[in-house]
Design a protein around this motif. Structure first.
Motif, PDB file in Angstrom:
ATOM      1  N   VAL A  69      -9.900 -18.516  -0.532  1.00 14.09           N
ATOM      2  CA  VAL A  69     -10.738 -18.374   0.658  1.00 14.09           C
ATOM      3  C   VAL A  69     -11.378 -19.717   0.994  1.00 14.09           C
ATOM      4  O   VAL A  69     -11.973 -20.370   0.133  1.00 14.09           O
ATOM      5  CB  VAL A  69     -11.836 -17.314   0.444  1.00 14.09           C
ATOM      6  N   ILE A  70     -11.244 -20.110   2.269  1.00 15.85           N
ATOM      7  CA  ILE A  70     -11.879 -21.325   2.782  1.00 15.85           C
ATOM      8  C   ILE A  70     -13.015 -20.906   3.705  1.00 15.85           C
ATOM      9  O   ILE A  70     -12.787 -20.194   4.686  1.00 15.85           O
ATOM     10  CB  ILE A  70     -10.865 -22.187   3.562  1.00 15.85           C
ATOM     11  N   LEU A  72     -12.678 -21.363  -2.271  1.00 17.25           N
ATOM     12  CA  LEU A  72     -11.911 -22.544  -2.662  1.00 17.25           C
ATOM     13  C   LEU A  72     -12.497 -23.809  -2.055  1.00 17.25           C
ATOM     14  O   LEU A  72     -12.534 -24.860  -2.693  1.00 17.25           O
ATOM     15  CB  LEU A  72     -10.453 -22.390  -2.223  1.00 17.25           C
ATOM     16  N   ASP A  73     -12.968 -23.718  -0.815  1.00 20.17           N
ATOM     17  CA  ASP A  73     -13.493 -24.886  -0.109  1.00 20.17           C
ATOM     18  C   ASP A  73     -14.591 -24.446   0.846  1.00 20.17           C
ATOM     19  O   ASP A  73     -14.656 -23.271   1.251  1.00 20.17           O
ATOM     20  CB  ASP A  73     -12.363 -25.582   0.654  1.00 20.17           C
ATOM     21  N   TYR A  74     -15.433 -25.398   1.229  1.00 26.07           N
ATOM     22  CA  TYR A  74     -16.562 -25.129   2.129  1.00 26.07           C
ATOM     23  C   TYR A  74     -16.547 -26.206   3.214  1.00 26.07           C
ATOM     24  O   TYR A  74     -16.771 -27.384   2.926  1.00 26.07           O
ATOM     25  CB  TYR A  74     -17.875 -25.157   1.357  1.00 26.07           C
ATOM     26  N   LEU A  75     -16.250 -25.802   4.464  1.00 24.13           N
ATOM     27  CA  LEU A  75     -16.124 -26.733   5.576  1.00 24.13           C
ATOM     28  C   LEU A  75     -17.222 -26.476   6.593  1.00 24.13           C
ATOM     29  O   LEU A  75     -17.466 -25.320   6.980  1.00 24.13           O
ATOM     30  CB  LEU A  75     -14.756 -26.597   6.260  1.00 24.13           C
ATOM     31  N   MET A  87      -7.168 -17.386   3.384  1.00 20.52           N
ATOM     32  CA  MET A  87      -8.123 -16.855   4.354  1.00 20.52           C
ATOM     33  C   MET A  87      -9.120 -17.936   4.742  1.00 20.52           C
ATOM     34  O   MET A  87      -9.592 -18.699   3.892  1.00 20.52           O
ATOM     35  CB  MET A  87      -8.861 -15.655   3.757  1.00 20.52           C
ATOM     36  N   ILE A  88      -9.432 -18.022   6.061  1.00 19.27           N
ATOM     37  CA  ILE A  88     -10.491 -18.888   6.584  1.00 19.27           C
ATOM     38  C   ILE A  88     -11.607 -17.975   7.072  1.00 19.27           C
ATOM     39  O   ILE A  88     -11.373 -17.071   7.883  1.00 19.27           O
ATOM     40  CB  ILE A  88      -9.975 -19.775   7.729  1.00 19.27           C
ATOM     41  N   LEU A  89     -12.824 -18.199   6.596  1.00 18.77           N
ATOM     42  CA  LEU A  89     -13.902 -17.233   6.795  1.00 18.77           C
ATOM     43  C   LEU A  89     -15.168 -17.898   7.336  1.00 18.77           C
ATOM     44  O   LEU A  89     -15.647 -18.894   6.788  1.00 18.77           O
ATOM     45  CB  LEU A  89     -14.208 -16.547   5.461  1.00 18.77           C
ATOM     46  N   ASP A  90     -15.706 -17.304   8.413  1.00 16.17           N
ATOM     47  CA  ASP A  90     -17.025 -17.708   8.919  1.00 16.17           C
ATOM     48  C   ASP A  90     -18.093 -16.930   8.150  1.00 16.17           C
ATOM     49  O   ASP A  90     -17.840 -15.820   7.661  1.00 16.17           O
ATOM     50  CB  ASP A  90     -17.106 -17.408  10.415  1.00 16.17           C
ATOM     51  N   LEU A  91     -19.283 -17.496   8.059  1.00 18.45           N
ATOM     52  CA  LEU A  91     -20.365 -16.819   7.335  1.00 18.45           C
ATOM     53  C   LEU A  91     -21.260 -15.986   8.242  1.00 18.45           C
ATOM     54  O   LEU A  91     -21.591 -14.842   7.925  1.00 18.45           O
ATOM     55  CB  LEU A  91     -21.221 -17.851   6.581  1.00 18.45           C
TER      56      LEU A  91
END
Length: 455
Positions: A80-81, A101-104, A53-57
Motif C-alpha cells: 500500500v502506497i 510501503l511508502d508515504y507520498l 494500492m494507492i490510498l488517500d487518508l
C-alpha cells in the motif's frame, strides 16, 4: 509492465484519480481500478486479487487509516502506497506502523509515484512467486499438469522443474533454460507459454549464426525503404509474438552487437524496427535457451554480464538423459509405439536387457538421440528380438538373440544356472517339457535340477 493483478487507486477527488491514472498509464502500467468511494473500495479489497494500492487518508465516511488497518488484517501481503495532503511526521509514522510501503505527500511528483508503484508491483510479484513455490513443494503436485502433457517422463528431477516453471510462469521477467542438445528445452518453453498466456502467440527462432543485420531484421522487422531491397515493410518476430511468448534458442551464440539490442529489449520493453524513427513497445514474454555455460562465458568476456544477469532471473537446467535414466523405459515405449505406427508394423516389446544396456549409455544426444536409435532400428526390424542403440550392428541385431546382461558383480556358475532354470520355468508357465526344450536338456534332467534347487 506485465500485470496479472490491478493497481487500486482510492481517493475521493476525481481529479486526483484521473491524474494518477494517466501518470501510471504513461509508463505502461494500464491494469488500474479507480475508486472514489471508500466503502466500495473495501468490497474490492475483499473480493478481488490486487497487485498494489494507492490510498488517500482524508476521505469522508471511511478514513484511509481504517482502510489501511483493514488491509493489514485481511490482505497483509498487499503493498500500500499512501498519497495524501496530510503531511506530518506523526501521520507518516502511524501509516508505516500499519504496514504502508511508502508515504507520498500531495502534490506527488510523477517520477516518485511511478517508482513507488513499480516497487510495489515487484514486491507483490515476488511474494506470489514465493508463495507458489512453497505450496508446490508442500503439496507435491502440479497445479497445471496439462501444460506438461507433451513431456513423457517418470523423473522426480523433471517434476521439480515443472513445479518451478509453474511458480515463475506469471513473472514478467525472462526465463533462461539451460541444457544439452536434445533434452527438451523448447518443450519447456512451450510449457511456459501454456502456463502464462495460453491462446496467445508462441514464436520461436534459433539465433545461432545470425549476423547483427539479420538478427535485427528477424526480430524487429523493417520499414519500407529501410535498406536496399526493402520494397515492403516487414513485421519482426517481436511484433508477431505480440503479448505471447518469444522463444530465442541458442542464445549463447549471439554476437556482441546483437546482445546489446536484446538487452535494450529486455530493459526498456521496446525495440526499434530498421528504418524507424521511434521505438515501439513490446509486451512479449521472453524465454531463451542455450546448451552453453553462459556464466563461464561472461567470465571469459564472450557474453555480456549485464545481459546474463538480466536473463538469469529465472533459470532452469533440464538434466541430460544419463541423469534421469528412469525416463528411458517410458521414452523407449513411446518411441517404439510411434515408430511402429510410422512403419506400419506391430510394436515389439523391449527387453529388460535392452533397457539395462541403454541405461549404461551416456546419450550425448539425449532424448533426440534415443528417438533416432529407435526409428532406425524399427525401419530394419523384421521380427524376433528388437535391439537399438550404439552397440547394434548394421543389421540392428534383427532376428538375432540378444546378448546376455550381467550385473556389476558377476554371479557364480550355480547362481547363473539357478536363475536360468527359474526364468525358463516362468516363461513356460511351469510346463517342464517346454522349459526343458528351451534349455536344451531332457525333462528328467530338468526335474532333477528343480528338486536340487528347491524350485
Amino acid at each position: 509492465m506485465i500485470q496479472p493483478y490491478p493497481v487500486l487507486i482510492i481517493d475521493d477527488e476525481a481529479d486526483i484519480l484521473t491524474s494518477f491514472d494517466l501518470c501510471l498509464r504513461s509508463c505502461g502500467i494500464d491494469n488500474i481500478i479507480c475508486c472514489q468511494k471508500p466503502a466500495e473500495a473495501l468490497r474490492i479489497i475483499d473480493d478481488q486479487p490486487l497487485g498494489a494500492m494507492i490510498l488517500d487518508l482524508s476521505m469522508p465516511g471511511v478514513t484511509g487509516q481504517e482502510i489501511l488497518a483493514h488491509v493489514r488484517e485481511t490482505r497483509p501481503g498487499l503493498p500500500v502506497i499512501v498519497a495524501t495532503g496530510v503531511e506530518s511526521i506523526e501521520s507518516a509514522v502511524e501509516c508505516m506502523k500499519l504496514g504502508a510501503l511508502d508515504y507520498l505527500a500531495k502534490p506527488v511528483e510523477e517520477e516518485r509515484l511511478m517508482a513507488s508503484v513499480r516497487t510495489a508491483l515487484e514486491m507483490s510479484r515476488l511474494r506470489r512467486e514465493n508463495t507458489s513455490l512453497r505450496e508446490s513443494l508442500v503439496q507435491d503436485r502440479l497445479a497445471n499438469p496439462q501444460a506438461f502433457a507433451h513431456f513423457t517422463t517418470a523423473s522426480i528431477k523433471m517434476r521439480q522443474i515443472f513445479k518451478y516453471l509453474e511458480a515463475v510462469a506469471a513473472s514478467p521477467e525472462p526465463i533462461l533454460i539451460n541444457g544439452e542438445t536434445g533434452v527438451g528445452k523448447e518443450l519447456a518453453a512451450r510449457a511456459v507459454h501454456k502456463l502464462s498466456c495460453p491462446g496467445k502467440p508462441f514464436v520461436a527462432v534459433n539465433v545461432a549464426g545470425l549476423d547483427d543485420m539479420v538478427f535485427s531484421d528477424t526480430l524487429f522487422g523493417h520499414r519500407k525503404g529501410a535498406f536496399t531491397g526493402a520494397v515492403l515493410a516487414r513485421k519482426g518476430l517481436v511484433e508477431q509474438a505480440d503479448d505471447g511468448v518469444l522463444f530465442l534458442d541458442e542464445i549463447g551464440d549471439l554476437n556482441e552487437t546483437s546482445q546489446v539490442k536484446l538487452l535494450r529489449l529486455l530493459q526498456e520493453r521496446e525495440y526499434m524496427p530498421l528504418g524507424a524513427d521511434l521505438p515501439r513497445p513490446s509486451e512479449a514474454r521472453i524465454v531463451v535457451a542455450t546448451n552453453r555455460d553462459l556464466e563461464a562465458m561472461t567470465r571469459e568476456g564472450r557474453f555480456r554480464k549485464d545481459l546474463y544477469y538480466r536473463l538469469c532471473t529465472h533459470m532452469v537446467r533440464i538434466p541430460p538423459l544419463r541423469e534421469r535414466t528412469d525416463d528411458i523405459p517410458v521414452l523407449l515405449e513411446l518411441f517404439i509405439s510411434q515408430a511402429a505406427a510410422s512403419f506400419g508394423k506391430d510394436a515389439p516389446r523391449p527387453s529388460r536387457c535392452l533397457i539395462s544396456r541403454l541405461g549404461a549409455y551416456p546419450f550425448p544426444g539425449n532424448v533426440r538421440e534415443l528417438r533416432a536409435f529407435v526409428f532406425d532400428a524399427m525401419g530394419r526390424w523384421n521380427g524376433g528380438d528388437f535391439s537399438c542403440g550404439p552397440d547394434s550392428d548394421t543389421a540392428g541385431h534383427l532376428g538375432m538373440h540378444e546378448e546376455l546382461c550381467f550385473p556389476a558383480t558377476l554371479p557364480t556358475i550355480d547362481e547363473t544356472v539357478h536363475a536360468l532354470v527359474r526364468e525358463a520355468m516362468s516363461r513356460a508357465d511351469g510346463v517342464q517339457t517346454v522349459a526343458a526344450r528351451w534349455l536344451g536338456i531332457s525333462q528328467p534332467a530338468l526335474s532333477k535340477r528343480l528338486k536340487k534347487d528347491g524350485l
